[in-house]
Design a protein around this motif. Structure first.
Motif, PDB file in Angstrom:
ATOM      1  N   ARG A  82     -54.312  38.854  95.199  1.00 46.15           N
ATOM      2  CA  ARG A  82     -55.284  38.254  94.348  1.00 46.15           C
ATOM      3  C   ARG A  82     -55.612  36.663  94.514  1.00 46.15           C
ATOM      4  NH1 ARG A  82     -52.463  41.152  89.327  1.00 46.15           N
ATOM      5  NH2 ARG A  82     -54.150  42.839  88.700  1.00 46.15           N
ATOM      6  N   THR A  83     -54.473  35.924  95.346  1.00 48.69           N
ATOM      7  CA  THR A  83     -54.585  34.684  95.485  1.00 48.69           C
ATOM      8  C   THR A  83     -55.929  34.456  96.806  1.00 48.69           C
ATOM      9  OG1 THR A  83     -53.161  34.727  97.482  1.00 48.69           O
ATOM     10  CG2 THR A  83     -52.273  34.049  95.288  1.00 48.69           C
ATOM     11  N   LYS A  84     -56.096  35.708  97.279  1.00 50.79           N
ATOM     12  CA  LYS A  84     -57.206  35.759  98.383  1.00 50.79           C
ATOM     13  C   LYS A  84     -58.695  36.040  97.813  1.00 50.79           C
ATOM     14  CE  LYS A  84     -54.563  38.174 101.262  1.00 50.79           C
ATOM     15  NZ  LYS A  84     -54.984  39.212 102.513  1.00 50.79           N
ATOM     16  N   ILE A  85     -58.507  36.684  96.458  1.00 46.42           N
ATOM     17  CA  ILE A  85     -59.689  37.030  95.948  1.00 46.42           C
ATOM     18  C   ILE A  85     -60.152  36.198  94.767  1.00 46.42           C
ATOM     19  CG2 ILE A  85     -61.089  38.955  94.813  1.00 46.42           C
ATOM     20  CD1 ILE A  85     -59.049  40.614  96.155  1.00 46.42           C
ATOM     21  N   GLY A  86     -61.132  35.225  94.591  1.00 46.79           N
ATOM     22  CA  GLY A  86     -61.342  34.423  93.546  1.00 46.79           C
ATOM     23  C   GLY A  86     -62.258  35.224  92.632  1.00 46.79           C
ATOM     24  N   MET A  87     -62.078  34.877  91.125  1.00 48.18           N
ATOM     25  CA  MET A  87     -62.874  35.553  90.360  1.00 48.18           C
ATOM     26  C   MET A  87     -63.238  34.813  89.160  1.00 48.18           C
ATOM     27  SD  MET A  87     -62.159  39.227  88.577  1.00 48.18           S
ATOM     28  CE  MET A  87     -63.381  39.908  87.497  1.00 48.18           C
ATOM     29  N   VAL A  88     -64.813  34.853  88.885  1.00 47.65           N
ATOM     30  CA  VAL A  88     -65.278  34.076  87.996  1.00 47.65           C
ATOM     31  C   VAL A  88     -65.772  35.142  86.818  1.00 47.65           C
ATOM     32  CG1 VAL A  88     -67.231  32.558  87.503  1.00 47.65           C
ATOM     33  CG2 VAL A  88     -65.991  32.390  89.509  1.00 47.65           C
ATOM     34  N   PHE A  89     -65.676  34.707  85.535  1.00 45.35           N
ATOM     35  CA  PHE A  89     -65.639  35.529  84.516  1.00 45.35           C
ATOM     36  C   PHE A  89     -66.936  35.206  83.821  1.00 45.35           C
ATOM     37  CE2 PHE A  89     -61.178  35.558  85.418  1.00 45.35           C
ATOM     38  CZ  PHE A  89     -60.895  36.759  85.494  1.00 45.35           C
ATOM     39  N   GLN A  90     -67.453  36.110  82.862  1.00 42.84           N
ATOM     40  CA  GLN A  90     -68.606  36.002  82.064  1.00 42.84           C
ATOM     41  C   GLN A  90     -68.305  34.627  81.158  1.00 42.84           C
ATOM     42  OE1 GLN A  90     -70.330  39.423  80.257  1.00 42.84           O
ATOM     43  NE2 GLN A  90     -71.674  38.349  78.987  1.00 42.84           N
ATOM     44  N   GLN A  91     -66.813  34.876  80.490  1.00 44.27           N
ATOM     45  CA  GLN A  91     -66.621  33.868  79.542  1.00 44.27           C
ATOM     46  C   GLN A  91     -65.837  32.777  79.846  1.00 44.27           C
ATOM     47  OE1 GLN A  91     -67.941  34.193  76.590  1.00 44.27           O
ATOM     48  NE2 GLN A  91     -68.742  36.267  76.771  1.00 44.27           N
ATOM     49  N   PHE A  92     -65.943  32.611  81.139  1.00 42.02           N
ATOM     50  CA  PHE A  92     -65.329  31.290  81.819  1.00 42.02           C
ATOM     51  C   PHE A  92     -63.878  31.369  81.845  1.00 42.02           C
ATOM     52  CE2 PHE A  92     -68.681  29.049  78.811  1.00 42.02           C
ATOM     53  CZ  PHE A  92     -69.613  29.710  79.507  1.00 42.02           C
ATOM     54  N   ASN A  93     -63.316  31.586  80.882  1.00 34.12           N
ATOM     55  CA  ASN A  93     -61.589  31.773  80.691  1.00 34.12           C
ATOM     56  C   ASN A  93     -60.963  30.569  81.281  1.00 34.12           C
ATOM     57  OD1 ASN A  93     -62.202  34.248  79.625  1.00 34.12           O
ATOM     58  ND2 ASN A  93     -61.541  35.374  81.218  1.00 34.12           N
ATOM     59  N   LEU A  94     -61.567  29.489  81.204  1.00 32.12           N
ATOM     60  CA  LEU A  94     -60.733  28.509  81.222  1.00 32.12           C
ATOM     61  C   LEU A  94     -59.361  28.126  80.196  1.00 32.12           C
ATOM     62  CD1 LEU A  94     -63.456  25.488  82.062  1.00 32.12           C
ATOM     63  CD2 LEU A  94     -62.004  26.680  83.675  1.00 32.12           C
ATOM     64  N   PHE A  95     -58.480  27.510  80.883  1.00 27.38           N
ATOM     65  CA  PHE A  95     -57.145  27.364  80.021  1.00 27.38           C
ATOM     66  C   PHE A  95     -57.692  26.143  78.941  1.00 27.38           C
ATOM     67  CE2 PHE A  95     -55.335  28.960  84.433  1.00 27.38           C
ATOM     68  CZ  PHE A  95     -55.774  30.369  84.013  1.00 27.38           C
ATOM     69  N   PRO A  96     -57.698  26.683  77.883  1.00 28.08           N
ATOM     70  CA  PRO A  96     -58.123  25.374  76.879  1.00 28.08           C
ATOM     71  C   PRO A  96     -56.950  24.294  76.609  1.00 28.08           C
ATOM     72  CG  PRO A  96     -57.623  27.823  75.624  1.00 28.08           C
ATOM     73  CD  PRO A  96     -57.592  27.969  77.180  1.00 28.08           C
ATOM     74  N   HIS A  97     -55.783  24.737  76.745  1.00 27.63           N
ATOM     75  CA  HIS A  97     -54.710  23.779  76.654  1.00 27.63           C
ATOM     76  C   HIS A  97     -54.392  22.907  77.521  1.00 27.63           C
ATOM     77  CE1 HIS A  97     -52.777  26.930  78.877  1.00 27.63           C
ATOM     78  NE2 HIS A  97     -51.616  26.243  78.949  1.00 27.63           N
ATOM     79  N   GLN A 149     -68.417  26.567  83.451  1.00 30.96           N
ATOM     80  CA  GLN A 149     -68.656  27.919  84.425  1.00 30.96           C
ATOM     81  C   GLN A 149     -68.211  27.269  85.822  1.00 30.96           C
ATOM     82  OE1 GLN A 149     -67.436  30.629  84.836  1.00 30.96           O
ATOM     83  NE2 GLN A 149     -69.224  31.934  84.096  1.00 30.96           N
ATOM     84  N   ARG A 150     -68.890  25.864  86.254  1.00 29.28           N
ATOM     85  CA  ARG A 150     -68.630  25.343  87.487  1.00 29.28           C
ATOM     86  C   ARG A 150     -67.092  25.095  87.732  1.00 29.28           C
ATOM     87  NH1 ARG A 150     -73.141  21.285  85.804  1.00 29.28           N
ATOM     88  NH2 ARG A 150     -72.161  19.937  87.644  1.00 29.28           N
ATOM     89  N   VAL A 151     -66.419  24.504  86.523  1.00 28.74           N
ATOM     90  CA  VAL A 151     -65.050  24.362  86.655  1.00 28.74           C
ATOM     91  C   VAL A 151     -64.399  25.722  86.988  1.00 28.74           C
ATOM     92  CG1 VAL A 151     -62.997  23.644  85.434  1.00 28.74           C
ATOM     93  CG2 VAL A 151     -65.003  22.253  85.170  1.00 28.74           C
ATOM     94  N   ASP A 167     -68.213  38.087  87.915  1.00 30.07           N
ATOM     95  CA  ASP A 167     -68.601  38.906  86.847  1.00 30.07           C
ATOM     96  C   ASP A 167     -69.731  38.406  85.819  1.00 30.07           C
ATOM     97  OD1 ASP A 167     -68.862  41.116  85.277  1.00 30.07           O
ATOM     98  OD2 ASP A 167     -66.551  41.103  84.644  1.00 30.07           O
ATOM     99  N   GLU A 168     -71.223  38.618  86.051  1.00 34.48           N
ATOM    100  CA  GLU A 168     -72.136  38.337  85.058  1.00 34.48           C
ATOM    101  C   GLU A 168     -71.799  36.713  84.713  1.00 34.48           C
ATOM    102  OE1 GLU A 168     -73.479  40.549  82.142  1.00 34.48           O
ATOM    103  OE2 GLU A 168     -72.782  42.468  82.784  1.00 34.48           O
ATOM    104  N   ALA A 169     -71.823  35.805  85.907  1.00 39.11           N
ATOM    105  CA  ALA A 169     -71.026  34.526  85.474  1.00 39.11           C
ATOM    106  C   ALA A 169     -72.161  33.591  84.660  1.00 39.11           C
ATOM    107  CB  ALA A 169     -71.049  33.680  87.094  1.00 39.11           C
ATOM    108  N   THR A 170     -73.440  33.926  84.774  1.00 39.82           N
ATOM    109  CA  THR A 170     -74.339  33.466  83.959  1.00 39.82           C
ATOM    110  C   THR A 170     -74.943  34.191  82.721  1.00 39.82           C
ATOM    111  OG1 THR A 170     -76.277  34.151  84.973  1.00 39.82           O
ATOM    112  CG2 THR A 170     -75.445  32.086  85.933  1.00 39.82           C
ATOM    113  N   SER A 171     -74.223  35.238  82.147  1.00 46.53           N
ATOM    114  CA  SER A 171     -74.889  35.811  80.959  1.00 46.53           C
ATOM    115  C   SER A 171     -74.631  35.057  79.832  1.00 46.53           C
ATOM    116  CB  SER A 171     -74.365  37.155  81.010  1.00 46.53           C
ATOM    117  OG  SER A 171     -74.788  38.184  82.317  1.00 46.53           O
ATOM    118  N   ALA A 172     -73.490  34.197  79.779  1.00 49.48           N
ATOM    119  CA  ALA A 172     -72.972  33.808  78.527  1.00 49.48           C
ATOM    120  C   ALA A 172     -73.765  32.317  78.251  1.00 49.48           C
ATOM    121  CB  ALA A 172     -71.384  33.601  78.415  1.00 49.48           C
ATOM    122  N   LEU A 173     -74.588  31.852  79.315  1.00 54.12           N
ATOM    123  CA  LEU A 173     -75.158  30.671  79.290  1.00 54.12           C
ATOM    124  C   LEU A 173     -76.514  30.457  78.673  1.00 54.12           C
ATOM    125  CD1 LEU A 173     -74.122  29.426  83.011  1.00 54.12           C
ATOM    126  CD2 LEU A 173     -72.856  29.060  80.927  1.00 54.12           C
TER     127      LEU A 173
END
Lengths: 248, 263
Positions: A82-97, A149-151, A167-173
């Motif tokens: 998984r460290t070799k495969i970057g993933m970007v989610f529809q809902q960004f899923n940044l760590f809010p804390h 999403q850019r972050v 994964d639908e990186a712009t659908s929530a924007l």
């Protein structure tokens, strides 16, 4: 003569959720440096397919080969793959804390065991690349959707992945924020990143993809060069889908 | 005659104020202040409680609370993770534990740890504060387990997925990503639990107290029987409030600050 294996190869991939047969035998190969856009109506299984590639979903049949290595094998070290495969989610899923910098360094430090100084240097480099260096100490909640999403893209890039999944990186924007994210993805494509992109942005797919794959009902219906799949589709289902998309 | 709705609400409000004022006035007037002062507000007795009430009783209450809560937190976290585990026997064991120790009165658990355990298994919990703290930790752990589990479940699934997609193991993602966010969510019920625990330390008298382990309530009751006067209870009540009020205020402040930073 030996040929290098494709970056990603899916062989007879199947996925069932109980009675629901979401993927009904998918065969797909993605070469190094290739950009593949996955399109299709919602419920066609394209997000599930993408999530199988780094095994966020467990396939119920078939094989997934990353650089020729079967990652469905029981002895496969998934965390390393998984460290070799970057993933970007529809809902960004940044760590809010965590602030932006910590979002970008935590996995570098904890997984790749990079020193904080090196991780921070890397974080600054990838943040500059998505043009958000000035937000390095902000918390995600203070950023717009497009910036978040850019972050998220930068967070994936900080791990120096060999390939990226979107994964639908712009659908929530909001519509006016889609462009800034697509620009970043396009610049990655120009740099030769191997990418599998689930998207509803047909214009983007046409300009950026090397290969467009149209899915419906858990199967690949049609695939090929974007000009042929999007410009001159052969299958009735593809034609119907594209008509609906352009009528939006 | 019809009243507007606002006018009627106003009148009701005034009626409530008037009734409250009347009640307070009556209570003040009816109180036998002389006897009250003699029995509960004796200045000499009050002053003689110091410094023991602070350096021994309050100190022990705080030590029991700290040890009980720390242990309860660790135990609660472990039980919460067991409850969420895919391994079925873990889930069952945790559920059984939680149901038993949430269902028992704390007093009974304290007696079990203090007296039944040594007789049945010939195990004596070591340390001056050991048996009491352990009993409190066992009770608190059962309560906190459900709170912590709810907190972990409140963290969106995408957080775990994002962490895993970056190559973190399940455990690492829990520790670095999910649990810190869960604790933000459960800060208010956690404070509540801490205050309840602080008051439950008063049950430890059943273990029999020595000069070393005497806590606030027992200290107050002993002083009452020594002096034949209720003043020590008032003093003890004040000390409890002096401990709990700053605590709850501090957490409220922390909560406000976090709301500004996150989300």
């Amino acid at each position: 003569m030996d040929q290098a294996p494709p970056a990603i190869a899916l062989v007879a991939l199947e996925k069932r959720f109980g009675n629901l047969h979401v993927l009904r035998g998918i065969d797909l190969a993605i070469a190094h440096g290739e950009v593949v856009c996955l399109i299709g109506p919602s419920g066609s299984g394209k997000s599930t397919l993408l999530r199988c590639v780094n095994r966020l979903e467990q396939p119920t049949g078939g094989r997934i080969l990353i650089n020729g290595e079967n990652i469905c094998a029981p002895d496969c070290d998934l965390d390393r793959v998984r460290t070799k495969i970057g993933m970007v989610f529809q809902q960004f899923n940044l760590f809010p804390h965590l602030c932006v910098l910590d979002n970008l360094t935590i996995a570098q430090c904890k997984v790749l065991k990079r020193s904080p100084a090196i991780a921070e240097r890397k974080a600054r480099a990838v943040l500059a690349r998505v043009d958000l260096l000035e937000k390095i100490h902000e918390y995600p909640s203070r950023l717009s959707g497009g910036q978040q999403q850019r972050v998220a893209i930068a967070r994936a890039l900080a791990m120096d992945p060999e390939m990226m999944l979107f994964d639908e990186a712009t659908s929530a924007l909001d519509p006016e924020l889609i462009g800034e994210v697509l620009d970043v993805i396009r610049s990655l494509a120009e740099d030769g990143m191997t990418m599998l992109v689930v998207t509803h942005e047909m214009g983007f797919a046409r300009r950026v993809a090397d290969q467009v794959v149209f899915m419906d009902g858990g199967l690949i219906v049609e695939q090929g060069h974007p000009d042929s799949v999007l410009g001159n589709p052969q299958h009735e289902r593809t034609q119907r889908f594209l008509r609906r998309m352009s009528a939006r | 005659m019809t009243l507007t709705r606002r006018r009627r609400a106003e009148l009701i409000r005034y009626a409530i104020y008037a009734a409250t004022l009347a009640l307070v006035t009556w209570a003040v007037a009816a109180t036998d202040w002389t006897r009250l002062r003699e029995s509960f507000l004796d200045g000499d007795i009050f002053l003689r409680l110091f410094p023991d009430i602070l350096v021994r009783a309050a100190r022990n209450t705080l030590i029991f609370t700290f040890l009980g809560f720390t242990g309860g937190l660790a135990l609660g976290l472990l039980l919460a993770l067991m409850r969420l585990s895919p391994v079925r026997p873990y889930r069952w064991a945790a559920a059984l534990y939680i149901e038993v120790f949430r269902g028992l009165p704390a007093l009974i658990t304290i007696v079990l740890i203090g007296f039944v355990l040594p007789i049945a298994l010939h195990v004596r919990v070591p340390g001056t504060y050991g048996p009491g703290s352990l009993a409190l930790a066992i009770v608190t752990g059962a309560y906190l387990a459900e709170t912590i589990r709810a907190g972990i479940e409140a963290v969106p699934r995408g957080q775990m997925e994002a962490a895993r997609s970056l190559g973190m193991s399940h455990g690492r993602a829990m520790v670095s990503i999910v649990i810190p966010q869960a604790f933000r969510v459960i800060l208010p019920p956690l404070t509540n639990e801490l205050v309840l625990l602080l008051k439950d330390t008063s049950l430890l008298f059943v273990l029999g107290t020595t000069d070393q382990t005497i806590e606030l309530t027992k200290f107050g009751r002993d002083a009452v029987s020594d002096t034949f006067n209720g003043t020590p209870l008032i003093a003890v009540a004040l000390v409890y409030l002096v401990i709990t009020l700053p605590l709850t205020r501090a957490v409220a402040w922390l909560e406000r600050r976090q709301k500004q930073a996150v989300r």
